[in-house]
Design a protein around this motif. Structure first.
Motif, PDB file in Angstrom:
ATOM      1  N   SER A  62      -6.896  22.622 -55.227  1.00 58.92           N
ATOM      2  CA  SER A  62      -7.608  22.341 -56.443  1.00 58.92           C
ATOM      3  C   SER A  62      -8.785  21.447 -56.314  1.00 58.92           C
ATOM      4  N   THR A  64      -9.617  18.965 -58.142  1.00 58.42           N
ATOM      5  CA  THR A  64      -9.419  17.586 -58.208  1.00 58.42           C
ATOM      6  C   THR A  64      -9.169  16.849 -56.823  1.00 58.42           C
ATOM      7  N   THR A  67     -12.107  16.826 -54.502  1.00 57.82           N
ATOM      8  CA  THR A  67     -13.118  15.490 -55.257  1.00 57.82           C
ATOM      9  C   THR A  67     -12.521  14.397 -54.395  1.00 57.82           C
ATOM     10  N   GLU A  68     -11.169  14.026 -54.582  1.00 61.56           N
ATOM     11  CA  GLU A  68     -10.737  12.971 -54.122  1.00 61.56           C
ATOM     12  C   GLU A  68     -10.860  12.888 -52.421  1.00 61.56           C
TER      13      GLU A  68
END
Length: 216
Positions: A62, A64, A67-68
């Motif tokens: 993913s 997300t 990015t984390e």
């Protein structure tokens, strides 16, 4: 042909940052519950932010999570650099002094963000020794595409045979080869391969060992 300008990579060549990135990535991955392997690190060395994000999107599943992970890694790097600084690589001062004495111009061509390049230059006190920089967020295509080296060559205003690229990674060596610019490898975390040996003028142990090639 006499070398009149040098194009320097930064991470792993000018500054001993690759080990910091590696440990920062391991820590971020552990915090998120997955393994960051040596193969992961080798795969992303010298690449662009876009490549990095696509690589970890495929690994983590993913955008997300990607990015984390990247944000955690950058925070870890910033913490280490703020606390401990970052060392310059062996032989660098000798090589820069030689370039000054011989009138050899220079430019940094780094896949890293311009802000990170500036931070490392300030942290190490090297900003006064490099006035020209091309960063990864200032080109469209990252190494091993030759774009960043061709842009650096334009800044030097030299024909390719009069310039020299110094690189520590196979991706960087390949990019220099595609740009038809002579390249010397100064390995950091990755040893030269049979392919990089074919693409380089030489492989040397530290930056001071570049000087004899400039004297030829």
């Amino acid at each position: 042909m006499t070398t009149r300008g040098i194009i320097f990579d930064m991470d792993g060549l000018l500054v001993d940052s690759e080990k910091i990135y590696y440990q920062a990535n391991i820590r971020a991955a552990k915090e998120m519950g997955f393994d960051f392997t040596p193969e992961d690190h080798h795969a992303i060395l010298g690449t662009t932010d876009t490549y990095l994000r696509n690589y970890f999107k495929a690994k983590l599943g993913s955008a997300t999570a990607t990015t984390e992970f990247i944000d955690r890694s950058y925070r870890n790097v910033a913490t280490v650099v703020e606390a401990d600084g970052v060392a310059i690589k062996p032989g660098l001062v000798d090589l820069l002094d030689y370039c000054d004495n011989q009138g050899i111009s220079r430019v940094i061509a780094s896949s890293n963000f311009r802000s990170m390049v500036d931070d490392f230059m300030q942290s190490t006190g090297l900003q006064s020794r490099f006035s020209q920089i091309v960063a990864g967020d200032e080109v469209t295509h990252g190494k091993p595409n030759p774009e960043i080296f061709l842009k650096a060559l334009d800044i030097l205003a030299l024909p390719a045979p009069s310039a020299l690229v110094l690189e520590d990674s196979p991706n960087g060596v390949m990019a220099a080869s595609k740009a038809a610019i002579p390249v010397i490898m100064v390995p950091d975390l990755i040893a030269p391969t049979a392919i990089t040996n074919q693409q380089t003028l030489a492989t040397v142990g530290d930056l001071a060992q570049v000087i004899p090639y400039l004297e030829k």
